[in-house]
Scaffold this motif. Structure first.
Motif, PDB file in Angstrom:
ATOM      1  N   PRO A  85      57.726  79.608 103.861  1.00 24.14           N
ATOM      2  CA  PRO A  85      56.576  79.265 104.713  1.00 24.14           C
ATOM      3  C   PRO A  85      55.712  80.479 105.050  1.00 24.14           C
ATOM      4  N   LEU A  86      56.370  81.589 105.405  1.00 22.10           N
ATOM      5  CA  LEU A  86      55.602  82.773 105.779  1.00 22.10           C
ATOM      6  C   LEU A  86      54.770  83.257 104.601  1.00 22.10           C
ATOM      7  N   HIS A  87      55.406  83.245 103.423  1.00 22.64           N
ATOM      8  CA  HIS A  87      54.705  83.702 102.236  1.00 22.64           C
ATOM      9  C   HIS A  87      53.547  82.781 101.887  1.00 22.64           C
ATOM     10  N   ARG A  88      53.787  81.474 102.076  1.00 22.84           N
ATOM     11  CA  ARG A  88      52.699  80.546 101.762  1.00 22.84           C
ATOM     12  C   ARG A  88      51.504  80.826 102.656  1.00 22.84           C
ATOM     13  N   LEU A  89      51.820  81.071 103.961  1.00 26.18           N
ATOM     14  CA  LEU A  89      50.744  81.383 104.893  1.00 26.18           C
ATOM     15  C   LEU A  89      50.044  82.663 104.481  1.00 26.18           C
ATOM     16  N   THR A  90      50.868  83.661 104.113  1.00 30.63           N
ATOM     17  CA  THR A  90      50.309  84.945 103.730  1.00 30.63           C
ATOM     18  C   THR A  90      49.439  84.791 102.503  1.00 30.63           C
ATOM     19  N   PHE A  91      49.940  83.970 101.587  1.00 28.39           N
ATOM     20  CA  PHE A  91      49.221  83.739 100.350  1.00 28.39           C
ATOM     21  C   PHE A  91      47.861  83.113 100.643  1.00 28.39           C
ATOM     22  N   ARG A  92      47.893  82.142 101.539  1.00 29.33           N
ATOM     23  CA  ARG A  92      46.643  81.506 101.934  1.00 29.33           C
ATOM     24  C   ARG A  92      45.702  82.547 102.495  1.00 29.33           C
ATOM     25  N   CYS A  93      46.265  83.369 103.359  1.00 27.99           N
ATOM     26  CA  CYS A  93      45.450  84.386 104.006  1.00 27.99           C
ATOM     27  C   CYS A  93      44.883  85.349 102.965  1.00 27.99           C
ATOM     28  N   ASN A  94      45.708  85.637 101.952  1.00 30.24           N
ATOM     29  CA  ASN A  94      45.261  86.552 100.900  1.00 30.24           C
ATOM     30  C   ASN A  94      44.077  85.960 100.147  1.00 30.24           C
ATOM     31  N   ILE A  95      44.201  84.676  99.824  1.00 31.77           N
ATOM     32  CA  ILE A  95      43.094  84.021  99.132  1.00 31.77           C
ATOM     33  C   ILE A  95      41.842  84.137  99.983  1.00 31.77           C
ATOM     34  N   VAL A  96      42.081  83.892 101.266  1.00 31.27           N
ATOM     35  CA  VAL A  96      40.982  83.911 102.213  1.00 31.27           C
ATOM     36  C   VAL A  96      40.345  85.279 102.282  1.00 31.27           C
ATOM     37  N   LEU A  97      41.204  86.301 102.223  1.00 27.10           N
ATOM     38  CA  LEU A  97      40.710  87.664 102.374  1.00 27.10           C
ATOM     39  C   LEU A  97      40.079  88.206 101.096  1.00 27.10           C
ATOM     40  N   ASN A  98      40.257  87.442 100.045  1.00 24.39           N
ATOM     41  CA  ASN A  98      39.861  87.925  98.724  1.00 24.39           C
ATOM     42  C   ASN A  98      38.491  88.576  98.705  1.00 24.39           C
ATOM     43  N   MET A  99      37.538  87.914  99.329  1.00 27.68           N
ATOM     44  CA  MET A  99      36.167  88.394  99.252  1.00 27.68           C
ATOM     45  C   MET A  99      35.844  89.435 100.325  1.00 27.68           C
ATOM     46  N   SER A 100      36.726  89.612 101.287  1.00 33.10           N
ATOM     47  CA  SER A 100      36.339  90.409 102.446  1.00 33.10           C
ATOM     48  C   SER A 100      36.353  91.906 102.189  1.00 33.10           C
ATOM     49  N   ALA A 101      36.833  92.319 101.009  1.00 32.86           N
ATOM     50  CA  ALA A 101      36.987  93.748 100.704  1.00 32.86           C
ATOM     51  C   ALA A 101      37.777  94.406 101.828  1.00 32.86           C
ATOM     52  N   TYR A 102      37.873  95.709 101.829  1.00 33.42           N
ATOM     53  CA  TYR A 102      38.721  96.326 102.837  1.00 33.42           C
ATOM     54  C   TYR A 102      37.948  97.257 103.744  1.00 33.42           C
ATOM     55  N   CYS A 103      36.701  96.912 103.979  1.00 31.22           N
ATOM     56  CA  CYS A 103      36.007  97.772 104.930  1.00 31.22           C
ATOM     57  C   CYS A 103      35.198  96.946 105.903  1.00 31.22           C
ATOM     58  N   PHE A 104      34.971  97.550 107.034  1.00 30.07           N
ATOM     59  CA  PHE A 104      34.257  96.908 108.108  1.00 30.07           C
ATOM     60  C   PHE A 104      33.089  97.818 108.443  1.00 30.07           C
ATOM     61  N   ASP A 105      31.876  97.361 108.193  1.00 29.26           N
ATOM     62  CA  ASP A 105      30.685  98.195 108.427  1.00 29.26           C
ATOM     63  C   ASP A 105      30.830  99.562 107.788  1.00 29.26           C
ATOM     64  N   GLY A 106      31.384  99.587 106.587  1.00 28.74           N
ATOM     65  CA  GLY A 106      31.508 100.860 105.888  1.00 28.74           C
ATOM     66  C   GLY A 106      32.742 101.671 106.255  1.00 28.74           C
ATOM     67  N   GLU A 107      33.463 101.261 107.349  1.00 26.75           N
ATOM     68  CA  GLU A 107      34.676 102.004 107.720  1.00 26.75           C
ATOM     69  C   GLU A 107      35.879 101.365 107.032  1.00 26.75           C
ATOM     70  N   ALA A 108      36.934 102.157 106.829  1.00 24.23           N
ATOM     71  CA  ALA A 108      38.166 101.584 106.303  1.00 24.23           C
ATOM     72  C   ALA A 108      38.731 100.630 107.353  1.00 24.23           C
ATOM     73  N   LEU A 109      39.342  99.556 106.882  1.00 26.71           N
ATOM     74  CA  LEU A 109      39.868  98.551 107.790  1.00 26.71           C
ATOM     75  C   LEU A 109      41.004  99.138 108.627  1.00 26.71           C
ATOM     76  N   ASP A 110      40.891  98.971 109.953  1.00 23.66           N
ATOM     77  CA  ASP A 110      41.909  99.511 110.854  1.00 23.66           C
ATOM     78  C   ASP A 110      42.622  98.344 111.537  1.00 23.66           C
ATOM     79  N   GLY A 111      43.892  98.159 111.194  1.00 29.10           N
ATOM     80  CA  GLY A 111      44.669  97.036 111.725  1.00 29.10           C
ATOM     81  C   GLY A 111      44.885  97.102 113.222  1.00 29.10           C
ATOM     82  N   ASP A 112      44.644  98.278 113.833  1.00 28.30           N
ATOM     83  CA  ASP A 112      44.853  98.413 115.268  1.00 28.30           C
ATOM     84  C   ASP A 112      43.569  98.199 116.059  1.00 28.30           C
ATOM     85  N   ASP A 113      42.470  98.025 115.328  1.00 26.07           N
ATOM     86  CA  ASP A 113      41.194  97.847 116.022  1.00 26.07           C
ATOM     87  C   ASP A 113      40.874  96.351 116.100  1.00 26.07           C
TER      88      ASP A 113
END
Ligand SMILES: [Zn+2]
Length: 458
Positions: A241-269
């Protein structure tokens, strides 16, 4: 082999007891002075009578408990999930001189399993709060947060860490304390390292006698490489179940690239997570995917593997038992690696991890580096960080050229990095290096410089 190691440690312990008796530090016998009645009856059952599982050379006596309470000094590294369990287990087993080190402060998300902490402690240093709690609770116990620099004073070191780098550093520190006389290891210089690790439902406990048994670096291939592979590789096969959720999230994140307004994505922000979460929700709606939450998004971005309290309890108990066995010499210690896994049913086994002949940490053999003279310094750097048995983080490479020390590359100081960066694109030959050249490499994974010998291949 194991018995031999064991008797060496016992000899070392006996010498310390003798020293102590000579100095007359002990008063009042087996340390019963501030105990409540019967406090140590359970421990005495293990130490004051023989049984079918005791060590073949074990002689029941009151001396072991006395050593454990009055003399034996334990260093616990980490006061988190494993550390809290370890401190409790050790204190209740009779150990009184425990130092604990942890640079972290308490977060509200720790409270579900790091049971020495309360909501009022959030924001305070873990080591301090854990020490206060155990000292209040277990009469006569003296847990000291943030020990002095000198590791030599400890009889045994226990690691309950989630960082491979910190583990390797401590491993290297204990190896650096070994004393060799005419190439023969002086057993009294050995400080055993008991190492516990957990990840979700999996865990391991191991006993390391530095210089005698496999060290952390000998088995480095067992640790998953800690490279940042990006969010998408978090999970390839959605099977639980966790992996399925993660997988879904991954698909979802596919297009989001890994930056936010040009900054590297910060998981604590929270701003960053909120942004990814919103994007994920939009994509989820598009593909009719459900189950995407803020918490899940954060989990995926930060690559969080849920901490499982029961795994910590099992592994810490195994580690504390090994500390007890080695400190008292009453039982044969683990030889030397235990694996625990209750992902599916419950599975555990032990095996003897073997020393690696050319281990960069404990073999005392200079490491060979095979490169073409036309190879660039960048390739050497990549090798040091990517090779499974080295896995260095930010190696600094120096050598001696024309009798002078020369830094070829150093990453951790910005000005030196800038000055030495051009060297990375030069070939080894252009840098003036010759066949057989010695390279000294410093890295956060070890307190000591590792020596390499450059062998040119043609
Ligand atoms: Zn080793």
């Amino acid at each position: 082999m194991n018995l031999l190691l064991f008797s060496l440690f016992r000899e070392k312990k006996r010498r310390r007891i003798e020293e102590l008796n000579e100095n007359m530090v002990v008063d009042g016998g087996n340390g019963d002075r501030s105990d409540w009645q019967g406090q140590w009856d359970h421990v005495k059952k293990f130490l004051e009578r023989a049984g079918p599982f005791t060590h073949p050379d074990f002689e029941p006596s009151t001396e072991s408990l006395q050593f454990l309470m009055d003399t034996c000094k334990i260093l616990v590294i980490g006061a988190g999930g494993l550390g809290c369990e370890l401190l409790k287990d050790l204190a209740l087993s009779g150990f009184r001189h425990i130092h604990v080190v942890d640079m972290d402060t308490i977060d509200i998300s720790n409270l579900n399993r790091q049971f020495l902490f309360r909501p009022k402690d959030v924001g305070r240093p873990k080591a301090e709060v854990a020490a206060d709690f155990v000292n209040d609770r277990v009469l006569g116990c003296n847990v000291v947060p943030y020990p002095s620099e000198c590791i030599k004073q400890f009889h045994i070191v226990v690691c309950g860490l989630d960082s491979v780098v910190a583990r390797r550093w401590m491993n290297g520190m204990l190896l650096s304390l070994l004393i060799y006389e005419d190439g023969v290891l002086d057993p009294s210089s050995i400080i055993p390292l008991i190492d516990g690790g957990t990840e979700g439902f999996k865990g391991n406990a191991r006993v390391i006698l530095p210089g005698m048994t496999a060290c952390i670096d000998c088995t480095l291939e067992l640790y998953p490489p800690q490279v940042h592979t990006g969010i998408l590789s978090f999970c390839h096969t959605p099977f639980c179940p966790l992996h399925r959720l993660t997988f879904r999230c991954n698909i979802v994140l596919n297009m989001s690239a890994y930056c936010f307004d040009g900054e590297a994505l910060d998981g604590d922000d929270p701003k960053h997570i909120q942004w990814v979460y919103q994007k994920s929700l939009d994509r989820a709606a598009e593909f009719s995917i459900t189950g995407v939450t803020y918490r899940l998004t954060q989990g995926v971005v930060k690559r969080i593997i849920p901490a499982v309290a029961s795994t910590n309890a099992v592994i810490a108990a195994a580690c504390a038992t090994e500390v007890f066995k080695i400190a008292t010499s009453a039982y044969v210690p683990l030889n030397n690696y235990m694996v625990f896994n209750d992902v599916d049913g419950l599975y555990t086994y032990t095996f003897e991890a073997e020393r690696k002949e050319n281990c960069s940490a404990c073999s005392q053999v200079p490491q060979d580096l095979q490169f073409l003279p036309s190879a660039k310094l960048q390739e050497v750097l990549d090798y040091l960080t990517e090779n499974a048995s080295l896995q260095m983080k930010s190696p600094a490479i120096t050598t001696t050229l024309d009798g002078k020390n020369k830094t070829l590359y150093l990453q951790t100081v910005a000005s030196i990095e800038e000055r030495t960066r051009p060297n990375l694109s030069k070939t080894l030959k252009e840098l003036g290096l010759v066949d057989g050249q010695e390279l000294a490499v410093a890295d956060v994974t070890t307190p000591q410089t590792v020596l390499f010998k450059l062998n040119f291949i043609s």
